[in-house]
Design a protein around this motif. Structure first.
Motif, PDB file in Angstrom:
ATOM      1  N   ILE A 151     -27.641  27.030 -10.549  1.00 18.75           N
ATOM      2  CA  ILE A 151     -28.198  28.341 -10.881  1.00 18.75           C
ATOM      3  C   ILE A 151     -29.157  28.603  -9.670  1.00 18.75           C
ATOM      4  O   ILE A 151     -29.307  29.744  -9.308  1.00 18.75           O
ATOM      5  N   ARG A 152     -29.875  27.682  -9.472  1.00 19.89           N
ATOM      6  CA  ARG A 152     -31.044  27.491  -8.300  1.00 19.89           C
ATOM      7  C   ARG A 152     -30.328  28.112  -7.202  1.00 19.89           C
ATOM      8  O   ARG A 152     -30.894  28.854  -6.257  1.00 19.89           O
ATOM      9  N   TYR A 153     -29.332  27.220  -6.798  1.00 20.02           N
ATOM     10  CA  TYR A 153     -28.750  27.563  -5.381  1.00 20.02           C
ATOM     11  C   TYR A 153     -28.007  29.183  -5.499  1.00 20.02           C
ATOM     12  O   TYR A 153     -28.229  29.595  -4.382  1.00 20.02           O
ATOM     13  N   ALA A 154     -27.448  29.373  -6.504  1.00 23.13           N
ATOM     14  CA  ALA A 154     -26.890  30.621  -6.671  1.00 23.13           C
ATOM     15  C   ALA A 154     -27.791  31.896  -6.502  1.00 23.13           C
ATOM     16  O   ALA A 154     -27.767  32.906  -5.753  1.00 23.13           O
ATOM     17  N   ARG A 155     -28.800  31.704  -7.152  1.00 16.28           N
ATOM     18  CA  ARG A 155     -29.816  32.693  -6.866  1.00 16.28           C
ATOM     19  C   ARG A 155     -30.568  32.522  -5.714  1.00 16.28           C
ATOM     20  O   ARG A 155     -30.774  33.844  -4.801  1.00 16.28           O
ATOM     21  N   SER A 156     -30.895  31.699  -5.034  1.00 21.99           N
ATOM     22  CA  SER A 156     -31.291  31.376  -3.588  1.00 21.99           C
ATOM     23  C   SER A 156     -30.454  32.011  -2.578  1.00 21.99           C
ATOM     24  O   SER A 156     -30.792  32.941  -1.947  1.00 21.99           O
TER      25      SER A 156
END
Length: 201
Positions: free
Chosen positions: A130-135
């Protein structure tokens, strides 16, 4: 949000991590189903008791009803046969208790077995994804905005290692402040590349 990188190396690592994580979760769920089915078989003796008890109860009940019609001693015979009816009912109750216990174990044993490994996998893998997708989604949106390249360059200056920044310019922060487009473009590309994204056009 953007779930996967554009660049093949990062993309393949992400896909592999997803396959491993989902395989791990799926494997534990499969094991839980197998344990559930195995433990649920423990109810077989309970089913046997219920069937035997029902048969015994019904037989004695019918016999007591027939005996009650016998003149003079029918009442006593019916009472005596009533004890067999009660014995059958006791067997039925015992069987139902065993079935309830087996059904409860068939739920809770697999649940206790599976919940720990699945939660650990989700706690490690899902936040990272999720962190990667948001970034990646934010960087992709910024790259398409007017002035987005400047913001990406600033993000690179604040986030990326100094050795990476030094490959772009001897004074990347100074060049950014002076608005040198070539350096700003390279810094923005560096930020996008850090997430496995291709440079926005």
């Amino acid at each position: 949000m953007k779930w996967y990188a554009d660049r093949p190396g990062r993309f393949l690592r992400q896909v592999l991590a997803d396959v491993v994580a989902l395989g791990w979760i799926g494997g534990w769920i499969w094991l839980g189903v197998q344990v559930h089915d195995t433990v649920r078989r423990l109810r077989a003796p309970g089913d046997g008791l219920v069937n035997a008890g029902s048969g015994l109860r019904d037989t004695f009940r019918d016999a007591a009803a027939s005996a009650g019609k016998v003149p003079f001693v029918g009442g006593q015979l019916a009472d005596a046969l009533g004890a067999g009816t009660n014995a059958g009912a006791t067997l039925v109750n015992a069987g139902n208790g065993e079935i309830d216990t087996a059904e409860s174990l068939a739920f809770w044993v697999p649940f206790a077995l599976v919940i720990g490994p699945v939660l650990v996998a989700l706690a490690i893998w899902l936040p990272l994804r999720i962190r990667y997708a948001r970034s990646a989604g934010a960087v992709r949106r910024l790259g398409r905005l007017d002035g987005g390249e400047d913001l990406l360059a600033l993000r690179a200056l604040t986030r990326l290692p100094l050795r990476s920044l030094a490959q772009v310019s001897d004074d990347p922060a100074g060049d950014w402040r002076k608005g040198r487009r070539k350096v700003i473009g390279e810094l923005a590309a560096l930020e996008q590349n850090a997430l496995g994204l291709r440079r926005s056009t």
